[in-house]
Write an enzyme that holds these catalytic residues in place. Structure first.
Site, PDB file in Angstrom:
ATOM      1  N   CYS A 105      22.878 188.877  92.427  1.00  0.00           N
ATOM      2  CA  CYS A 105      21.819 188.084  93.040  1.00  0.00           C
ATOM      3  C   CYS A 105      21.110 188.990  94.052  1.00  0.00           C
ATOM      4  O   CYS A 105      21.717 189.452  95.011  1.00  0.00           O
ATOM      5  CB  CYS A 105      22.466 186.862  93.696  1.00  0.00           C
ATOM      6  SG  CYS A 105      21.300 185.793  94.521  1.00  0.00           S
ATOM      7  N   CYS A 116      11.202 176.533 102.988  1.00  0.00           N
ATOM      8  CA  CYS A 116      11.780 175.297 102.448  1.00  0.00           C
ATOM      9  C   CYS A 116      12.795 174.733 103.453  1.00  0.00           C
ATOM     10  O   CYS A 116      13.554 175.475 104.078  1.00  0.00           O
ATOM     11  CB  CYS A 116      12.467 175.568 101.115  1.00  0.00           C
ATOM     12  SG  CYS A 116      11.325 176.229  99.887  1.00  0.00           S
ATOM     13  N   CYS A 119      16.745 175.628 103.091  1.00  0.00           N
ATOM     14  CA  CYS A 119      17.128 177.018 102.817  1.00  0.00           C
ATOM     15  C   CYS A 119      17.266 177.796 104.122  1.00  0.00           C
ATOM     16  O   CYS A 119      16.344 177.793 104.947  1.00  0.00           O
ATOM     17  CB  CYS A 119      16.045 177.655 101.939  1.00  0.00           C
ATOM     18  SG  CYS A 119      16.297 179.428 101.689  1.00  0.00           S
ATOM     19  N   GLY A 168      14.155 185.589  99.968  1.00  0.00           N
ATOM     20  CA  GLY A 168      12.750 185.851  99.693  1.00  0.00           C
ATOM     21  C   GLY A 168      12.197 185.177  98.459  1.00  0.00           C
ATOM     22  O   GLY A 168      12.928 184.694  97.602  1.00  0.00           O
ATOM     23  N   GLU A 169      10.864 185.147  98.405  1.00  0.00           N
ATOM     24  CA  GLU A 169      10.151 184.579  97.258  1.00  0.00           C
ATOM     25  C   GLU A 169       9.616 185.759  96.438  1.00  0.00           C
ATOM     26  O   GLU A 169       8.632 186.407  96.833  1.00  0.00           O
ATOM     27  CB  GLU A 169       9.022 183.664  97.770  1.00  0.00           C
ATOM     28  CG  GLU A 169       8.033 183.222  96.720  1.00  0.00           C
ATOM     29  CD  GLU A 169       8.677 182.677  95.438  1.00  0.00           C
ATOM     30  OE1 GLU A 169       9.444 181.715  95.492  1.00  0.00           O
ATOM     31  OE2 GLU A 169       8.383 183.257  94.369  1.00  0.00           O
ATOM     32  N   SER A 200      13.416 183.777  89.971  1.00  0.00           N
ATOM     33  CA  SER A 200      13.405 182.400  90.454  1.00  0.00           C
ATOM     34  C   SER A 200      12.270 182.254  91.456  1.00  0.00           C
ATOM     35  O   SER A 200      12.117 183.072  92.361  1.00  0.00           O
ATOM     36  CB  SER A 200      14.751 182.101  91.137  1.00  0.00           C
ATOM     37  OG  SER A 200      14.730 180.821  91.726  1.00  0.00           O
ATOM     38  N   SER A 222      12.175 176.464  91.163  1.00  0.00           N
ATOM     39  CA  SER A 222      12.855 175.596  92.127  1.00  0.00           C
ATOM     40  C   SER A 222      12.040 174.322  92.303  1.00  0.00           C
ATOM     41  O   SER A 222      11.039 174.320  93.012  1.00  0.00           O
ATOM     42  CB  SER A 222      12.995 176.340  93.452  1.00  0.00           C
ATOM     43  OG  SER A 222      13.837 177.450  93.262  1.00  0.00           O
ATOM     44  N   LEU A 223      12.472 173.272  91.642  1.00  0.00           N
ATOM     45  CA  LEU A 223      11.664 172.035  91.624  1.00  0.00           C
ATOM     46  C   LEU A 223      12.049 171.101  92.782  1.00  0.00           C
ATOM     47  O   LEU A 223      11.223 170.731  93.587  1.00  0.00           O
ATOM     48  CB  LEU A 223      11.825 171.358  90.258  1.00  0.00           C
ATOM     49  CG  LEU A 223      10.817 170.264  89.930  1.00  0.00           C
ATOM     50  CD1 LEU A 223       9.382 170.764  89.963  1.00  0.00           C
ATOM     51  CD2 LEU A 223      11.123 169.659  88.545  1.00  0.00           C
ATOM     52  N   HIS A 224      13.280 170.658  92.807  1.00  0.00           N
ATOM     53  CA  HIS A 224      13.868 169.926  93.949  1.00  0.00           C
ATOM     54  C   HIS A 224      13.323 168.531  94.228  1.00  0.00           C
ATOM     55  O   HIS A 224      13.820 167.855  95.123  1.00  0.00           O
ATOM     56  CB  HIS A 224      13.768 170.727  95.263  1.00  0.00           C
ATOM     57  CG  HIS A 224      14.292 172.114  95.165  1.00  0.00           C
ATOM     58  ND1 HIS A 224      15.531 172.405  94.668  1.00  0.00           N
ATOM     59  CD2 HIS A 224      13.733 173.306  95.491  1.00  0.00           C
ATOM     60  CE1 HIS A 224      15.711 173.720  94.700  1.00  0.00           C
ATOM     61  NE2 HIS A 224      14.649 174.277  95.178  1.00  0.00           N
ATOM     62  N   ASN A 300      24.172 173.696  99.916  1.00  0.00           N
ATOM     63  CA  ASN A 300      25.098 174.398 100.799  1.00  0.00           C
ATOM     64  C   ASN A 300      24.596 174.254 102.225  1.00  0.00           C
ATOM     65  O   ASN A 300      23.566 174.815 102.573  1.00  0.00           O
ATOM     66  CB  ASN A 300      25.186 175.879 100.397  1.00  0.00           C
ATOM     67  CG  ASN A 300      25.867 176.009  99.054  1.00  0.00           C
ATOM     68  OD1 ASN A 300      26.965 175.505  98.845  1.00  0.00           O
ATOM     69  ND2 ASN A 300      25.192 176.652  98.112  1.00  0.00           N
TER      70      ASN A 300
HETATM   71  N1  SAH Z   1      12.586 181.975  96.602  1.00  0.00           N
HETATM   72  C1  SAH Z   1      13.087 181.769  95.312  1.00  0.00           C
HETATM   73  C2  SAH Z   1      14.391 182.477  95.062  1.00  0.00           C
HETATM   74  C3  SAH Z   1      15.421 182.466  96.152  1.00  0.00           C
HETATM   75  S1  SAH Z   1      16.205 180.950  96.499  1.00  0.00           S
HETATM   76  C4  SAH Z   1      13.206 180.277  95.014  1.00  0.00           C
HETATM   77  O1  SAH Z   1      13.066 179.479  95.933  1.00  0.00           O
HETATM   78  O2  SAH Z   1      13.398 179.939  93.852  1.00  0.00           O
HETATM   79  C5  SAH Z   1      17.324 180.744  95.115  1.00  0.00           C
HETATM   80  C6  SAH Z   1      17.731 179.304  94.852  1.00  0.00           C
HETATM   81  O3  SAH Z   1      18.607 178.808  95.877  1.00  0.00           O
HETATM   82  C7  SAH Z   1      16.544 178.374  94.813  1.00  0.00           C
HETATM   83  O4  SAH Z   1      16.600 177.489  93.741  1.00  0.00           O
HETATM   84  C8  SAH Z   1      16.705 177.638  96.094  1.00  0.00           C
HETATM   85  O5  SAH Z   1      16.049 176.428  96.040  1.00  0.00           O
HETATM   86  C9  SAH Z   1      18.198 177.510  96.228  1.00  0.00           C
HETATM   87  N2  SAH Z   1      18.634 177.179  97.582  1.00  0.00           N
HETATM   88  C10 SAH Z   1      18.028 177.516  98.745  1.00  0.00           C
HETATM   89  N3  SAH Z   1      18.719 177.021  99.799  1.00  0.00           N
HETATM   90  C11 SAH Z   1      19.784 176.366  99.285  1.00  0.00           C
HETATM   91  C12 SAH Z   1      20.880 175.683  99.885  1.00  0.00           C
HETATM   92  N4  SAH Z   1      21.012 175.592 101.207  1.00  0.00           N
HETATM   93  N5  SAH Z   1      21.801 175.140  99.065  1.00  0.00           N
HETATM   94  C13 SAH Z   1      21.686 175.272  97.718  1.00  0.00           C
HETATM   95  N6  SAH Z   1      20.675 175.908  97.119  1.00  0.00           N
HETATM   96  C14 SAH Z   1      19.727 176.460  97.884  1.00  0.00           C
HETATM   97 FE1  SF4 Z   2      14.320 179.807 100.491  1.00  0.00          FE
HETATM   98 FE2  SF4 Z   2      13.251 180.277  98.066  1.00  0.00          FE
HETATM   99 FE3  SF4 Z   2      12.201 178.406  99.696  1.00  0.00          FE
HETATM  100 FE4  SF4 Z   2      11.958 180.989 100.314  1.00  0.00          FE
HETATM  101  S1  SF4 Z   2      11.065 179.941  98.553  1.00  0.00           S
HETATM  102  S2  SF4 Z   2      12.472 179.326 101.722  1.00  0.00           S
HETATM  103  S3  SF4 Z   2      13.919 181.787  99.609  1.00  0.00           S
HETATM  104  S4  SF4 Z   2      14.238 178.395  98.754  1.00  0.00           S
END
Ligand code: SAH
Ligand code: SF4
Length: 390
Positions: A105, A116, A119, A168-169, A200, A222-224, A300
């Site tokens: 990863c 977000c 995160c 990071g994104e 991702s 990452s839909l959520h 998490n």
């Molecule tokens: N920025 C990108 C890639 C990094 S995050 C993205 O957002 O997709 C990787 C994954 O971890 C994403 O799906 C993100 O939503 C998820 N993630 C971030 N924080 C989290 C947390 N606290 N618990 C579980 N998953 C989390």
């Molecule tokens: Fe975290 Fe990915 Fe959202 Fe950036 S885009 S804040 S790394 S979940």
């Protein structure tokens, strides 16, 4: 003048550099193989390169890895490295071994500007993009270090899959990302197939289109949330690229993708996005519109988020609703949480240059609506668009 870091180059880039030194392309291929197949950094060791080239390189170039600030191993075999990238910033990289694969990863930025809610990287704010060489160096270090440590026979790889799911994104660091992906895919580099490299993204729509044209690897989005009102609040980028546009971009991506589905990641947040109603709305959103799989990620937790992990039964019930609607759905196993290496716990160290962390710290808490009834079918109205823009 600083020496050129050869980890910055994909094979075409290295060939162009070697040409400047008056060398043919096959020399670049040899050099590239020494670096990425063999993990070499000392030009003197590269015995089949002409001495004249080794001398030229010694004066002008180097193979510059990252400084390891710490390495931690989890009881389940997960390994987490903290790499010092200078200026008070550090990024994290995680190796996750499974029976049939080894996944790395990888981080793409020091911090993240998307912000977000759930995160911990997002809560730290954003410092800077990583350079191609810093992205590649995470793989270079991990692969060759693990090969030595696990005493793998010559030619056997430790890392079979890469996911750009660290800090990071990645699609907000596009220019550095694409050459790094090419190093991962190149047979003279790490030789990973496109389906074993996953980008991702939180949904940077124009860059999904560019990736499709430039380097279509597997895509995770990452839909959520099943609707814009809730997603606006959880993933602020949604205000710029709402769900409809995102699904459109995913469909276009599928024309070139190495797999015939997009993976939607969905972080399960207690009482926020995890009710049966949300699951039904989600099924209706994607059904007959996009070929996809869902990966549910138990949240998490970290203290500043103010959010909680959904109870296991709620995750199971949510997965079942999606499955019953014909959508392949898996629940991600949490790995390495004893060393804070699980999804979203990667925090490294970030010198925030934006106001993201401040903004998140002062945001109104998300409204959580408890069910009226005890049968789990209570109403959880999401925050309205208006309310979510606090
Ligand atoms: N920025 C990108 C890639 C990094 S995050 C993205 O957002 O997709 C990787 C994954 O971890 C994403 O799906 C993100 O939503 C998820 N993630 C971030 N924080 C989290 C947390 N606290 N618990 C579980 N998953 C989390
Ligand atoms: Fe975290 Fe990915 Fe959202 Fe950036 S885009 S804040 S790394 S979940």
């Amino acid at each position: 003048m600083n020496a050129v870091n050869l980890l910055e180059f994909d094979l075409d880039g290295l060939a162009a550099y070697c040409e400047q030194l008056g060398e043919k392309r096959f020399r670049a291929t040899q050099l590239f193989r020494w670096i990425h197949h063999r993990g070499a950094s000392d030009f003197a060791q590269m015995s089949d390169l002409a001495k004249s080239l080794r001398e030229k390189l010694a004066g002008a170039a180097e193979v510059r890895g990252l400084a390891v600030a710490s390495e931690q191993a989890s009881a389940d075999g997960t390994v987490k490295w903290l790499f010092d990238v200078g200026g008070g910033n550090a990024v994290e990289t995680v190796f996750i071994p499974e029976d049939d694969r080894g996944t790395l990863c990888v981080s793409s930025q020091a911090g993240c500007a998307v912000g977000c809610r759930f995160c911990s990287t997002g809560h730290q704010g954003f410092s800077r993009n990583l350079a191609t060489g810093e992205i590649v160096a995470q793989l270079w270090h991990a692969e060759h270090h693990l090969r030595r440590r696990l005493k793998l026979p010559e030619g056997e790889r430790a890392i079979t899959n890469v996911v750009m799911m660290g800090m990071g994104e990645p699609l907000q660091n596009y220019a550095a990302l694409v050459p790094a992906l090419r190093v991962m895919l190149d047979d003279h580099g790490y030789g990973l197939s496109r389906r074993r490299v996953t980008v991702s993204t939180s949904g940077v729509v124009p860059m999904i289109d560019r990736l499709r044209a430039d380097c279509p690897v597997a895509l995770a989005v990452s839909l959520h949330a099943p609707n814009d009102a809730l997603r606006d609040d959880l993933v602020p980028l949604n205000r710029k690229y709402p769900i409809d546009e995102l699904i459109g971009a995913c469909n276009r991506y599928l024309d070139a993708a190495p797999r015939d589905f997009v993976t939607f990641e969905y972080c399960m947040l207690d009482g926020v996005n995890d009710t049966p109603q949300h699951a039904r709305e989600l099924a209706a959103l994607v059904r007959e519109r996009i070929s996809c799989k869902f990966n549910l990620i138990p949240f998490n937790p970290f203290p500043e988020s103010g959010l909680k992990r959904s109870p296991r039964e709620r995750v199971t019930a949510f997965a079942r609703i999606l499955q019953d609607a014909g959508i392949v759905t898996t629940v991600r196993k949490t790995r390495g949480d004893d060393i804070d290496a699980a999804c979203g716990q990667l925090a490294g160290e970030v010198q925030d240059r934006t106001r993201v962390s401040q903004r998140l710290a002062t945001r109104a808490p998300i409204r959580i609506h408890r069910p009226a009834a005890q049968d789990g079918r209570g109403v959880y109205p999401p925050a309205t668009r208006q309310e979510s823009k606090t």
